[in-house]
Design a protein around this motif. Structure first.
Motif, short mmCIF file in Angstrom:
data_model
loop_
_atom_site.label_atom_id
_atom_site.label_comp_id
_atom_site.label_asym_id
_atom_site.label_seq_id
_atom_site.Cartn_x
_atom_site.Cartn_y
_atom_site.Cartn_z
N VAL A 85 0.82 -1.21 0.00
CA VAL A 85 0.00 0.00 0.00
C VAL A 85 0.86 1.26 0.00
CG1 VAL A 85 -0.17 0.02 2.54
CG2 VAL A 85 -1.96 1.12 1.17
N ALA A 86 2.07 1.19 0.53
CA ALA A 86 2.95 2.37 0.57
C ALA A 86 3.29 2.86 -0.82
CB ALA A 86 4.23 2.05 1.34
N LEU A 87 3.24 1.96 -1.80
CA LEU A 87 3.50 2.34 -3.20
C LEU A 87 2.22 2.37 -4.03
CD1 LEU A 87 6.72 0.23 -3.89
CD2 LEU A 87 6.59 2.68 -3.46
N ASP A 88 1.32 1.42 -3.78
CA ASP A 88 0.12 1.30 -4.61
C ASP A 88 -0.96 2.32 -4.27
OD1 ASP A 88 1.38 -0.86 -5.73
OD2 ASP A 88 0.17 -2.38 -4.69
N ASN A 89 -1.11 2.61 -2.98
CA ASN A 89 -2.18 3.51 -2.52
C ASN A 89 -1.68 4.41 -1.40
OD1 ASN A 89 -4.83 2.54 -3.95
ND2 ASN A 89 -3.80 0.66 -3.29
N PRO A 90 -0.73 5.29 -1.70
CA PRO A 90 -0.12 6.11 -0.66
C PRO A 90 -1.10 7.01 0.10
CG PRO A 90 0.51 6.90 -2.84
CD PRO A 90 -0.14 5.56 -3.03
N GLU A 91 -2.12 7.52 -0.59
CA GLU A 91 -3.07 8.39 0.10
C GLU A 91 -3.89 7.61 1.12
OE1 GLU A 91 -3.21 11.70 0.07
OE2 GLU A 91 -1.40 11.52 -1.16
N THR A 92 -4.18 6.36 0.82
CA THR A 92 -4.89 5.51 1.78
C THR A 92 -4.02 5.28 3.01
OG1 THR A 92 -6.13 4.41 0.03
CG2 THR A 92 -5.95 3.25 2.13
N LEU A 93 -2.75 5.00 2.79
CA LEU A 93 -1.85 4.81 3.93
C LEU A 93 -1.75 6.07 4.76
CD1 LEU A 93 0.07 3.12 5.59
CD2 LEU A 93 1.89 3.63 3.94
N LYS A 94 -1.66 7.21 4.12
CA LYS A 94 -1.61 8.47 4.88
C LYS A 94 -2.87 8.66 5.70
CE LYS A 94 0.03 12.31 3.20
NZ LYS A 94 0.31 13.46 2.31
N ALA A 95 -4.01 8.28 5.16
CA ALA A 95 -5.27 8.41 5.89
C ALA A 95 -5.27 7.54 7.14
CB ALA A 95 -6.45 8.04 4.99
N VAL A 96 -4.73 6.33 7.03
CA VAL A 96 -4.65 5.44 8.19
C VAL A 96 -3.66 6.00 9.21
CG1 VAL A 96 -3.96 3.14 8.97
CG2 VAL A 96 -5.40 3.40 6.95
N TYR A 97 -2.50 6.43 8.76
CA TYR A 97 -1.56 7.09 9.67
C TYR A 97 -2.26 8.21 10.44
CZ TYR A 97 2.75 5.29 7.30
OH TYR A 97 3.78 4.55 6.80
#
Length: 350
Positions: free
Chosen positions: A40-52
């Motif tokens: 997810v850090a490469l495929d969906n970075p905005e999703t990871l940021k949202a979880v962070y």
């Protein structure tokens, strides 16, 4: 306000550490259960940021870069070793972006290394591979200027010690937590308290336990660790109702399930009925805090709302505490005098 270091925050009070990204992102549909690699850090970075962001707003003092399982062995298994370094660096960069959003004090950013699943105490070659895997990951963390390294879920003492040694080479503070399986002892024969004492003596800032066990089956070992070490103790249980008979979530049964499960046990995708509620987790946090656990959080399965309850239980008001439950104005269970009495009276029959 100048950003305080992890040690400064620990000296001044309790540090809340939000984890649980692995299961949370699988629930949201952005991570594959089984391989559990954080692409997810490469495929969906905005999703990871949202979880962070969600965990930080729920009370976490640290944004933990999501590189759990992002080591060379896991990347080899999924055939993507070429993405190893970009994945690690991007996970850290995203964490740093979110950490700066904290409205009161910039959150800490932690690098993350973890169990490799290839460590063999009888095989020197495996030890050398593990050391090299940790070294490259920690070197990228150093390059990206993290505040400390979180080394976690080690079920071999010696692997944890190798992780600590590689972290110390880069002059970074280390949090080292152990995953205790159902044998109730680390796989190379050490008790968790023996291991934690050795890790502390070798320079770990925080030692303790994470994952595998829920509060009920982790707490007795936390008490032994607290008695054995002088410094800071960390505790991040899973939010599931583990028992003495089934002390980890790997073999938790669900007697009420009426369907055929694709796996032999409820782990990892059928654990839903076995959750602790947030109030039980809050009670555990109070208990852990009362014995001197200084670094508190939750691990796989935890939601931001659960983490917020843990933080509030130890006296911390979070960014999103304004959204904490308040039933005063609920149409059925509220006590606000403007609510319709003929509706609130119906609550006993609802």
């Amino acid at each position: 306000m100048t950003k305080r270091s992890l040690e400064e925050r620990l000296k001044q009070g309790t540090v809340i550490a939000g984890e649980g990204y692995l299961f949370e992102l699988e629930r949201r549909g952005y991570l594959q259960a089984g391989s559990f690699v954080p692409e997810v850090a490469l495929d969906n970075p905005e999703t990871l940021k949202a979880v962070y962001r969600d965990y930080m707003k729920a009370g976490s003092d640290v944004v933990l870069a999501f590189t759990y399982n992002a080591h060379r062995e896991k990347m080899r298994i999924i055939g993507k070793e070429d993405l190893l370094e970009p994945l690690n660096r991007n996970a850290i960069k995203l964490a740093k972006e979110v950490a700066k959003e904290h409205p009161v004090e910039e959150a800490l950013v932690a690098g993350n290394i973890s169990n490799t699943n290839i460590f063999n105490p009888e095989d020197q070659e495996s030890k050398d591979k593990v050391r090299a895997m940790f070294n490259e990951m920690v070197s990228w963390c150093k390059d990206e200027d993290v505040d400390y390294i979180n080394g976690e879920t080690f079920y071999y003492h010696e692997e944890a010690l190798i992780a600590l040694e590689e972290i110390k080479k880069y002059d970074l503070p280390a949090v080292i937590t152990l995953g205790l399986m159902g044998e109730n002892i680390l796989r190379d024969g050490y008790t968790v308290e023996e291991s934690c004492k050795i890790l502390e003596d070798n320079g770990a800032l925080v030692v303790g336990m994470n994952c595998f066990r829920g509060p009920d089956t982790m707490q007795p070992y936390l008490e032994k660790i607290r008695e054995s070490v002088d410094g800071y103790v960390g505790a991040l249980p899973i939010p599931y109702r583990t028992t003495e008979e089934n002390p980890t979530f790997f073999n938790l049964p669900d007697g009420g399930c009426s369907c055929h499960l694709p796996t032999e046990t409820t782990f990892p995708t059928s654990l839903d009925p076995l959750y602790h509620n947030r109030y039980e987790l809050a009670e555990w946090a109070k208990k852990a805090h009362s014995i001197g656990v200084n670094y508190i959080g939750l691990c796989c399965g935890a939601s931001p709302a659960m983490l917020r309850a843990v933080a509030e239980a130890v006296g911390i008001e979070t960014i999103n505490s304004k959204y904490s439950p308040d039933m005063h104005k609920h149409f059925l269970f509220g006590e606000d005098e403007t609510l319709q009495e003929h509706i609130t009276e119906y609550k006993t029959k609802a």
